[in-house]
Design a protein around this motif. Structure first.
Motif, PDB file in Angstrom:
ATOM      1  N   VAL A   1     -12.525  43.886   0.043  1.00 50.38           N
ATOM      2  CA  VAL A   1     -13.109  44.241  -1.251  1.00 50.38           C
ATOM      3  C   VAL A   1     -14.641  44.353  -1.109  1.00 50.38           C
ATOM      4  CG1 VAL A   1     -13.311  43.506  -3.666  1.00 50.38           C
ATOM      5  CG2 VAL A   1     -11.189  43.072  -2.415  1.00 50.38           C
TER       6      VAL A   1
ATOM      7  N   ILE B   1     -15.698  47.516   0.986  1.00 49.61           N
ATOM      8  CA  ILE B   1     -15.474  48.791   0.297  1.00 49.61           C
ATOM      9  C   ILE B   1     -16.501  48.947  -0.824  1.00 49.61           C
ATOM     10  CG2 ILE B   1     -13.840  50.139  -1.092  1.00 49.61           C
ATOM     11  CD1 ILE B   1     -11.638  49.103   0.744  1.00 49.61           C
ATOM     12  N   LYS B   2     -16.832  47.843  -1.469  1.00 47.98           N
ATOM     13  CA  LYS B   2     -17.872  47.879  -2.507  1.00 47.98           C
ATOM     14  C   LYS B   2     -19.187  48.373  -1.881  1.00 47.98           C
ATOM     15  CE  LYS B   2     -19.811  44.841  -6.052  1.00 47.98           C
ATOM     16  NZ  LYS B   2     -20.938  44.040  -5.574  1.00 47.98           N
TER      17      LYS B   2
ATOM     18  N   LYS C   1     -18.997  52.038  -1.236  1.00 50.75           N
ATOM     19  CA  LYS C   1     -19.068  52.779  -2.504  1.00 50.75           C
ATOM     20  C   LYS C   1     -20.512  52.849  -2.995  1.00 50.75           C
ATOM     21  CE  LYS C   1     -14.727  52.349  -4.978  1.00 50.75           C
ATOM     22  NZ  LYS C   1     -14.021  51.475  -5.923  1.00 50.75           N
TER      23      LYS C   1
ATOM     24  N   PHE D   1      -8.931  54.190   0.680  1.00 53.55           N
ATOM     25  CA  PHE D   1      -9.748  53.015   0.359  1.00 53.55           C
ATOM     26  C   PHE D   1      -9.355  52.418  -0.995  1.00 53.55           C
ATOM     27  CE2 PHE D   1     -12.858  54.658   3.620  1.00 53.55           C
ATOM     28  CZ  PHE D   1     -12.615  53.620   4.510  1.00 53.55           C
ATOM     29  N   GLU D   2      -8.860  53.265  -1.896  1.00 54.44           N
ATOM     30  CA  GLU D   2      -8.335  52.716  -3.161  1.00 54.44           C
ATOM     31  C   GLU D   2      -7.128  51.825  -2.858  1.00 54.44           C
ATOM     32  OE1 GLU D   2      -7.580  56.229  -5.460  1.00 54.44           O
ATOM     33  OE2 GLU D   2      -9.736  56.576  -5.714  1.00 54.44           O
TER      34      GLU D   2
ATOM     35  N   TYR E   1      -6.565  50.247  -0.024  1.00 57.45           N
ATOM     36  CA  TYR E   1      -7.111  49.042   0.613  1.00 57.45           C
ATOM     37  C   TYR E   1      -7.671  48.068  -0.425  1.00 57.45           C
ATOM     38  CZ  TYR E   1      -6.796  49.558   5.688  1.00 57.45           C
ATOM     39  OH  TYR E   1      -6.342  49.596   6.978  1.00 57.45           O
ATOM     40  N   GLU E   2      -8.362  48.615  -1.412  1.00 56.99           N
ATOM     41  CA  GLU E   2      -8.930  47.754  -2.463  1.00 56.99           C
ATOM     42  C   GLU E   2      -7.834  47.026  -3.229  1.00 56.99           C
ATOM     43  OE1 GLU E   2     -11.343  50.620  -4.647  1.00 56.99           O
ATOM     44  OE2 GLU E   2     -12.937  49.105  -4.703  1.00 56.99           O
ATOM     45  N   ARG E   3      -6.773  47.768  -3.567  1.00 60.27           N
ATOM     46  CA  ARG E   3      -5.673  47.152  -4.327  1.00 60.27           C
ATOM     47  C   ARG E   3      -5.027  46.027  -3.524  1.00 60.27           C
ATOM     48  NH1 ARG E   3      -4.540  52.318  -6.007  1.00 60.27           N
ATOM     49  NH2 ARG E   3      -2.964  52.611  -4.401  1.00 60.27           N
TER      50      ARG E   3
ATOM     51  N   GLY F   1      -6.424  44.371  -0.999  1.00 56.71           N
ATOM     52  CA  GLY F   1      -7.432  43.311  -0.832  1.00 56.71           C
ATOM     53  C   GLY F   1      -7.524  42.429  -2.065  1.00 56.71           C
ATOM     54  N   ALA F   2      -7.425  43.055  -3.231  1.00 61.61           N
ATOM     55  CA  ALA F   2      -7.558  42.301  -4.483  1.00 61.61           C
ATOM     56  C   ALA F   2      -6.215  41.761  -4.970  1.00 61.61           C
ATOM     57  CB  ALA F   2      -8.176  43.204  -5.551  1.00 61.61           C
TER      58      ALA F   2
END
Ligand SMILES: Cc1cc2nc3c(=O)[nH]c(=O)nc-3n(C[C@H](O)[C@H](O)[C@H](O)COP(=O)(O)O)c2cc1C
Ligand SMILES: [Fe+2]
Ligand SMILES: [Fe+2]
Length: 411
Positions: free
Chosen positions: A217, A220-221, A224, A251-252, A254-256, A258-259
């Motif tokens: 997270v 990726i932040k 971004k 990456f979306e 990956y974010e999901r 990760g979170a």
């Protein structure tokens, strides 16, 4: 005879860009730990740009000969001027020492200070003689292009960085953006291929990077905020599909993961049962979950089933809740569940509610031990229903009540 497939394909004319992909269908356990009957690919990239020939990573060491053979169809190894070392784990750096030998050590290596240190440790001093260490965000002109190197620590090791080709808006991302599986295509243009591939991406993220999932997270932040993801023309990872139809999608995803964003109504049910006592309880739990419209995904260790822990791990991030069923075995948690729980708490430690169900013969211990483990983790303990022997009608009522409590738990 080795039957693995190799792809050497042109991705762009200007700059002249190729992928070199090996489909490792022979591997059984990634990192000697994670069962992957679906296999994995190793992706390296080659760019001819102006008077420079730039190689991005290599393949796993056991495929060195195949790598050199494939590379030689595009370029004489002596002509390589730069080698970008995104990450030194030997699934990407294994073929490097032999390549450098053929290259007569002409190429400049580019990577982080960490990468230099690790390469030197793995392969000796000679390999890092011509190594340029970059600082986070540093730009280097190569040929007629500008490459920006951005560190993404813990994706997957402390050495890891990605490369951004500023003019062409390409992101070479190595492990980040990768997945298990051997997709039948090079890129994401076919939706059926993508749909089949994404669950393997989740499994890859959890088993390989899961221990550091908060860094997914964070990193990726960071990317971004640098504004490079939304305008990228292509994401070129070190494993699996290239993303060029919808570059932001990986990456979306990956974010999901990760979170730990849940898929609506998915509840993960994992249990062991030697002689059916836990099983009986779990069938009540599953029935009650379904009555409330939940969709239980069930993994069980029995005398007939022995699911791979790597598959179970891949199911955790998008579950709304977990139900763990355990029998007591020699005053401890059943051995298979012990292993599964150990890995879940290490690799997939998320803030999700957990219900514990237990059965024992003469003294219930497993449920209490799981309770202790859960209360020390990020998971939230909802209830423990651990009872003796066969399931009585009172036990059944307690179980149904516990499931209702789980469902009401901020789901
Ligand atoms: C090898 C083995 C070891 C066991 N150890 C214990 C124990 O230490 N304490 C206990 O209360 N029950 C113990 N039991 C009994 C089981 O926990 C009990 O029968 C439970 O209901 C099994 O549920 P299952 O048939 O779903 O596996 C043991 C059973 C086996 C087969
Ligand atoms: Fe890695
Ligand atoms: Fe890797």
């Amino acid at each position: 005879m080795c039957m693995v497939k190799v792809w050497v394909e042109k991705l762009l004319d200007e700059p002249e860009l190729y992928i070199l992909r090996l489909d490792d269908s022979e591997i059984k356990h990634f990192e000697a730990a994670w069962s992957i009957p679906e296999g994995i690919t190793y992706n390296a990239y080659l760019m001819k740009v102006g008077d420079a020939v730039v190689l991005f990573d290599t393949w796993k060491g056991e495929y060195t000969e195949k790598f050199l053979e494939s590379l030689s169809t595009l370029v004489d190894p002596k002509e390589i001027t730069h080698i970008i070392v995104h990450h030194t784990e030997p699934d990407h750096s294994g073929a490097l020492p032999k390549l450098l030998e053929l290259n007569e050590y002409r190429a400049k290596l580019i990577g982080t200070t960490f990468a230099k240190n690790l390469l030197q440790g793995f392969y000796g001093d000679k390999v890092v003689e011509n190594f340029h260490t970059i600082k986070d965000g540093e730009e280097v002109k190569i040929g007629n292009r500008t490459f920006r190197f951005i560190t993404v620590p813990w994706l997957h090791w402390p050495d890891t960085m990605i490369t951004y080709d500023v003019e062409d808006k390409l992101i070479f991302s190595c492990d980040a953006g990768g997945g298990y599986g051997i997709p039948e295509a090079i890129d994401d243009s076919d939706e059926d291929v993508v749909k089949k591939y994404l669950p393997y991406v989740t499994k890859y993220i959890v088993t390989v990077i899961g221990h550091y999932h908060k860094y997914i997270v964070q990193n990726i932040k960071k990317l971004k905020e640098l504004g490079i993801i939304e305008n990228a023309n292509m994401i070129l990872p070190g494993h699996g599909l290239i993303w060029r139809k919808s570059p932001t999608r990986i990456f979306e995803h990956y974010e999901r993961v990760g979170a730990g964003i849940p898929t609506k109504d998915k509840v993960l049910v994992i249990y062991d049962s030697m002689y059916g006592f836990v099983e009986k309880r779990m069938s009540v739990v599953i029935e009650e979950l379904k009555r409330y419209g939940k969709k239980p995904v069930v993994y069980r260790f029995t005398d007939k089933e022995n699911p791979a822990i790597s598959d179970i791990l891949g199911e955790v991030p998008d579950s709304e809740a977990l139900v763990i069923g355990v029998s007591t075995y020699e005053a401890d948690i059943h051995p298979r569940m012990r292993c599964a729980l150990y890995e879940i708490l290490d690799k997939a430690n998320y803030e999700k509610p957990v219900l514990i169900v237990g059965a024992f013969g003469w003294g219930g211990v497993a449920g209490k031990k799981v309770e202790t483990l859960i209360s020390r983790s990020k998971f939230e303990l909802v209830d423990v229903v651990e009872t003796k022997g066969r399931m009585t009608s009172e036990d059944e009522e307690r179980l149904r009540e516990a499931v209702r409590k789980l469902i009401q738990w901020q789901l």
